[in-house]
Design a protein around this motif. Sequence first.
Motif: not given
Length: 294
Positions: A224-225, A231-232, A249-257, A265-269
């Motif tokens: 993630l970092q 978020k930064a 989605v791997n939350r907290g891995v590719e993207i901060d949860s 975000s358009r992920i659910f769209t």
Amino acid sequence: MNTISELSKEQILRTLDDALEFAKGKTMKIAGQVFVSNLFFEDSTRTKISFDMAERKLGLEVIPFDTATSSVNKGETLYDTVKTLESIGVQLAVIRHSKNEFYRDLKGISIPVINAGDGTGNHPSQTMLDLMTIRQEFGDFRNLKIAIAGDIKHSRVANSFSDALRMLGAKVYVSGPREWFDVGSFMNGSYVDMDDLIPEVDVIMLLRIQHERHAQSFSTEEYLQRYGLTKAREQKMKPNAIIMHPAPVNRGVEIDSDLVECPRSRIFTQMENGVYARMAILKNTLEKNGYKFS
């Protein structure tokens, strides 16, 4: 449809037009009784269920197929499986398979086949829904800067998506761990470090780390970092830039949860659009093969 590259720019745009009409509420039904079966030899939630939903919305008769209880477990080939369904009366097959270019083994099959994902090769229906999401947002693709970030090497999404974007006039950039890139078009001057990329692009498409295809992987926090959307980094994006991800989605891995459902975000769209894009693909495939809709 096996690959996006089979389609011209005009055909892609026409399919997107149909998908957008479906999203606005247009309805149509197949004339007569048409049987379709979804053969998924790899796990799937979004693609399988949205094809099922799209088929039912178009009035198709969906014939269940379960790989766990099928004769593939007795050694039956993919060709013989599809030939069997064709002989029984199935008129269209939607197939996901772990083998790259599985469709090359089906040259003796007469019914249309739609590729729902082949190994690490192509994922044309995902590309169509992703293009639909971008078109809804920006109206056009020309001169958009679009980043694909993550596990490029193992991503059928990246292959199909990048080909289509370039055809439509977008500028494509890639980022992620360099060891996860193959030599080729992705590394041909398009690689940019994540921190340099984020402030420049209109769309960031994040890809899932495919742990099942790696002997070794990064720790969650390290990835993630170094390579993910923190978020930064999100705060440095253009005001109208959007976040996309083909999921899961791997939350907290590719993207901060916390960013998965943030205003950008358009992920659910994308998931919602998957039904409409696949309705358009099914419609065009069936019409090409002589079927009528009303």
